[in-house]
Design a protein around this motif. Sequence first.
Motif, mmCIF file in Angstrom:
data_model
loop_
_atom_site.group_PDB
_atom_site.id
_atom_site.type_symbol
_atom_site.label_atom_id
_atom_site.label_comp_id
_atom_site.label_asym_id
_atom_site.label_seq_id
_atom_site.Cartn_x
_atom_site.Cartn_y
_atom_site.Cartn_z
ATOM 1 N N ARG A 64 51.036 38.074 52.146
ATOM 2 C CA ARG A 64 52.003 38.446 50.911
ATOM 3 C C ARG A 64 51.142 38.702 49.537
ATOM 4 O O ARG A 64 51.885 39.565 48.829
ATOM 5 C CB ARG A 64 52.612 37.032 50.815
ATOM 6 N N LYS A 65 50.060 37.760 49.269
ATOM 7 C CA LYS A 65 49.474 38.321 47.990
ATOM 8 C C LYS A 65 48.827 39.512 47.882
ATOM 9 O O LYS A 65 48.962 40.193 46.907
ATOM 10 C CB LYS A 65 48.281 37.093 47.837
ATOM 11 N N GLU A 93 48.244 22.987 45.995
ATOM 12 C CA GLU A 93 49.607 22.066 45.731
ATOM 13 C C GLU A 93 50.808 22.373 46.295
ATOM 14 O O GLU A 93 51.644 21.971 46.757
ATOM 15 C CB GLU A 93 49.924 21.681 44.322
ATOM 16 N N ASN A 94 50.776 23.768 46.629
ATOM 17 C CA ASN A 94 52.027 24.399 46.716
ATOM 18 C C ASN A 94 51.789 25.162 48.227
ATOM 19 O O ASN A 94 50.939 26.099 48.243
ATOM 20 C CB ASN A 94 52.482 25.283 45.851
ATOM 21 N N ALA A 95 52.446 25.006 49.530
ATOM 22 C CA ALA A 95 52.354 25.442 50.637
ATOM 23 C C ALA A 95 52.461 26.941 50.380
ATOM 24 O O ALA A 95 51.768 27.680 51.398
ATOM 25 C CB ALA A 95 53.183 24.774 51.827
ATOM 26 N N ASN A 96 53.513 27.392 49.774
ATOM 27 C CA ASN A 96 53.516 28.793 49.490
ATOM 28 C C ASN A 96 52.400 29.591 48.767
ATOM 29 O O ASN A 96 52.292 30.917 48.935
ATOM 30 C CB ASN A 96 54.851 29.154 48.696
ATOM 31 N N ASP A 97 51.321 28.881 48.445
ATOM 32 C CA ASP A 97 50.175 29.581 47.838
ATOM 33 C C ASP A 97 49.062 28.854 48.326
ATOM 34 O O ASP A 97 47.831 29.154 48.097
ATOM 35 C CB ASP A 97 50.199 29.054 46.342
ATOM 36 N N PHE A 98 48.923 28.395 49.716
ATOM 37 C CA PHE A 98 47.595 27.913 50.618
ATOM 38 C C PHE A 98 47.234 29.184 50.946
ATOM 39 O O PHE A 98 48.214 30.276 51.387
ATOM 40 C CB PHE A 98 48.123 27.058 51.706
ATOM 41 N N ASP A 155 44.231 32.248 40.769
ATOM 42 C CA ASP A 155 45.087 33.149 40.293
ATOM 43 C C ASP A 155 46.128 33.274 41.391
ATOM 44 O O ASP A 155 46.996 33.789 41.120
ATOM 45 C CB ASP A 155 44.644 34.612 39.700
ATOM 46 N N MET A 156 45.432 33.255 42.665
ATOM 47 C CA MET A 156 46.477 33.594 43.885
ATOM 48 C C MET A 156 46.843 32.393 44.687
ATOM 49 O O MET A 156 47.822 32.407 45.093
ATOM 50 C CB MET A 156 45.706 34.793 44.700
ATOM 51 N N PHE A 157 45.856 31.475 44.810
ATOM 52 C CA PHE A 157 46.057 30.393 45.558
ATOM 53 C C PHE A 157 45.809 29.179 45.031
ATOM 54 O O PHE A 157 44.919 28.954 43.849
ATOM 55 C CB PHE A 157 45.150 30.532 46.875
#
Length: 145
Positions: free
Chosen positions: A104-105, A91-96, A86-88
């Motif tokens: 940020r999360k 696929e997307n570096a903004n969510d690694f 739900d947080m990470f």
Amino acid sequence: MIHQIYPQVSHDFQYELNKDMQIAAAHFIPHEAAGKCAQMHGHTYFVNITVAGNELDDSGFLVNFQQLKKIVHGKFDHTLMNDHKDMFNNENANDFPTTEVVARKIAEIVQAHLDTLPNRPTCVQVFVRESPTSYVVYRPKAGKQ
């Protein structure tokens, strides 16, 4: 007990609350440029959350310290960060689950909780130290919480 001086965030609110906590968690960064960090490894993260506001709630709190611990420590302590889909994601570096993104999360989940409170405090800063020599400070942009 954590004894640490944190970077200060400038704001015009009357009250500022800071909550420290430690989170033992593992993670890996799903990218070839991450080097050794692409392998699963763990940290004892030291987290400081700064909340500010002008109004106290009916119990005289800006926000209850226990609630902050529950929504952050309760979610992440003794977990693999990458498992929190739900947080990470991978696929997307903004969510690694880098320390930057973790900070940020945390700010986002704290602000989501604060938005439910009648006194509407604001998360103005999240500090995350992943090692004795490395830390991140995240400050939401005004109006972007």
